[in-house]
Design a protein around this motif. Structure first.
Motif, PDB file in Angstrom:
ATOM      1  N   HIS A  58       1.020  -1.300   0.246  1.00 19.70           N
ATOM      2  CA  HIS A  58       0.709   0.356   0.281  1.00 19.70           C
ATOM      3  C   HIS A  58       0.963   1.418  -0.230  1.00 19.70           C
ATOM      4  CE1 HIS A  58      -2.676  -2.693   1.100  1.00 19.70           C
ATOM      5  NE2 HIS A  58      -3.925  -2.300   0.367  1.00 19.70           N
ATOM      6  N   HIS A  66      -7.755   2.273   1.007  1.00 18.36           N
ATOM      7  CA  HIS A  66      -7.497   1.144   2.232  1.00 18.36           C
ATOM      8  C   HIS A  66      -7.008   1.969   3.071  1.00 18.36           C
ATOM      9  CE1 HIS A  66      -7.052  -1.795   4.918  1.00 18.36           C
ATOM     10  NE2 HIS A  66      -7.596  -2.584   4.284  1.00 18.36           N
ATOM     11  N   GLU A 115      -4.521   1.236   5.209  1.00 14.31           N
ATOM     12  CA  GLU A 115      -3.380   1.000   5.450  1.00 14.31           C
ATOM     13  C   GLU A 115      -1.933   2.192   4.314  1.00 14.31           C
ATOM     14  OE1 GLU A 115      -1.798  -2.812   4.506  1.00 14.31           O
ATOM     15  OE2 GLU A 115      -3.547  -3.858   5.697  1.00 14.31           O
ATOM     16  N   CYS A 116      -3.101   3.103   3.490  1.00 11.28           N
ATOM     17  CA  CYS A 116      -2.062   3.451   2.049  1.00 11.28           C
ATOM     18  C   CYS A 116      -1.633   5.003   3.478  1.00 11.28           C
ATOM     19  CB  CYS A 116      -2.841   4.259   0.956  1.00 11.28           C
ATOM     20  SG  CYS A 116      -3.105   2.973   0.476  1.00 11.28           S
ATOM     21  N   THR A 143      -5.938   0.553  -3.550  1.00  6.19           N
ATOM     22  CA  THR A 143      -5.715  -0.798  -2.732  1.00  6.19           C
ATOM     23  C   THR A 143      -4.851  -1.853  -3.677  1.00  6.19           C
ATOM     24  OG1 THR A 143      -6.462  -2.111  -1.129  1.00  6.19           O
ATOM     25  CG2 THR A 143      -7.983  -1.471  -2.515  1.00  6.19           C
ATOM     26  N   GLU A 144      -5.334  -3.470  -2.953  1.00  9.61           N
ATOM     27  CA  GLU A 144      -4.400  -4.588  -3.998  1.00  9.61           C
ATOM     28  C   GLU A 144      -5.089  -4.845  -5.017  1.00  9.61           C
ATOM     29  OE1 GLU A 144      -2.163  -8.231  -4.388  1.00  9.61           O
ATOM     30  OE2 GLU A 144      -4.682  -7.682  -4.173  1.00  9.61           O
TER      31      GLU A 144
END
Ligand code: 13P
Ligand code: SF4
Length: 302
Positions: A173, A196, A198-199, A232-233
């Motif tokens: 991220h 997301h 987590e960024c 995100t992923e």
């Protein structure tokens, strides 16, 4: 591929096994998965299933969490080397040092952590419920680990809790920068930006919506907007495209992939179903303590 899928599904029934797949897995894994979702959803499934065997298509900490919640079941990780770089950033000793430097403060660990780390924390969280979990402590200050960006995002949402973060992060991220959002917005000015947590904070701050994997998917489903930039992923982009072909989903940039998540293949799943190899075990004393902090999280998320 069809024959392989059929063999797996037949064997799965014979062995009363259930296959759980995280949304970052290669999209073809969904062809054999009984449940596909984010960390919170899959841990709720693992806690309730009456299958004899859980095949967890994901990374190590996810299968370990499933084992903690279903200790009597055989829990199997198809790719035993699929770890989480963020979870690896804090070990038991590093946790004790972090706590010793900040004594007397309740400790929340992201589910992306080892069982040993969980065993010394008060509460666990996922990206879906981190705000509610921290709030439930009614504390002025909370220690949060390993993800400093999720921790700081929670602090911003709550406004009245100081979240003291451990310096961990997700390398996947963190590849995303504000300039990537700017470039994607320029090309797709009508698109909403879904991020997301987590960024990096500088990326989350540019979002139209910040949420977990499931949060992002639900937001896209329920929105009247037709176009979205997904921050995100890649697995989330692949599933959104498959599930909502009438809408447009653009990855914020190419190759935002978690290498560990992409290790699993259908062949691996067939192999572990046949051999019952790659079983996950957790030391009894550690498990006894670690499961408490996960159970508390599941209580908060009911
Ligand atoms: P979710 O909680 O959204 O499933 O995220 C897990 C994860 O590892 C994200 O990188
Ligand atoms: Fe861990 Fe990041 Fe992969 Fe999620 S995407 S499993 S946090 S390395």
């Amino acid at each position: 591929m069809q024959a392989l899928v059929e063999t797996i599904n037949k064997l799965k029934k014979e062995k009363n096994a259930v296959i759980l797949a995280h949304c970052y897995q290669p999209v073809e894994i969904d062809l054999v998965a009984d449940y596909v979702g984010d960390s919170l959803y899959l841990s709720q499934v693992a806690a309730k299933t009456d299958a004899d065997m859980i095949i967890f298509a994901g990374v190590y900490f996810m299968a370990q969490t499933a084992k903690l919640l279903s200790p009597d079941k055989k829990v199997i990780l198809p790719q035993i080397d699929a770890g989480c770089h963020m979870a690896d950033m804090i070990n038991y000793k590093q946790l004790l040092d972090f706590k010793a430097k900040n004594p007397g403060i309740p400790t929340v660990c992201y589910v992306n952590s080892t069982a040993e780390v969980k065993s010394e924390c008060d509460l666990c969280c996922t990206s879906s419920n981190a705000v509610d979990v921290v709030k439930s402590l009614n504390a002025e200050r909370v220690l949060f680990l390993p993800d400093m960006y999720l921790g700081k995002w929670v602090e911003k949402q709550l406004g009245n809790v100081e979240v003291i973060t451990y310096p961990g992060f997700c390398p996947t991220h963190l590849q995303i920068r504000p300039a990537d959002i700017e470039a994607a917005r320029k090309e797709h000015p009508e698109a909403l930006v879904l991020v997301h947590p987590e960024c990096h904070m500088s990326v989350s701050e540019m979002a139209d919506y910040v949420g977990s994997t499931t949060g992002i998917m639900n937001f896209a489903k329920n929105s009247d907007n037709k176009s979205f930039i997904i921050v995100t992923e890649q697995g989330v982009v692949d599933r959104l495209k498959r599930d909502m072909p009438e809408k447009e989903f653009v990855p914020v940039k190419d190759n935002i992939v978690c290498p560990s998540m992409k290790m699993t293949t259908l062949d691996d799943i067939l192999k572990v179903l046949q051999n019952e190899s790659n079983e996950i075990f957790v030391d009894g004393n550690v498990a006894q303590k670690a499961v408490k902090c996960i159970d508390r999280m599941l209580e908060v998320s009911k």
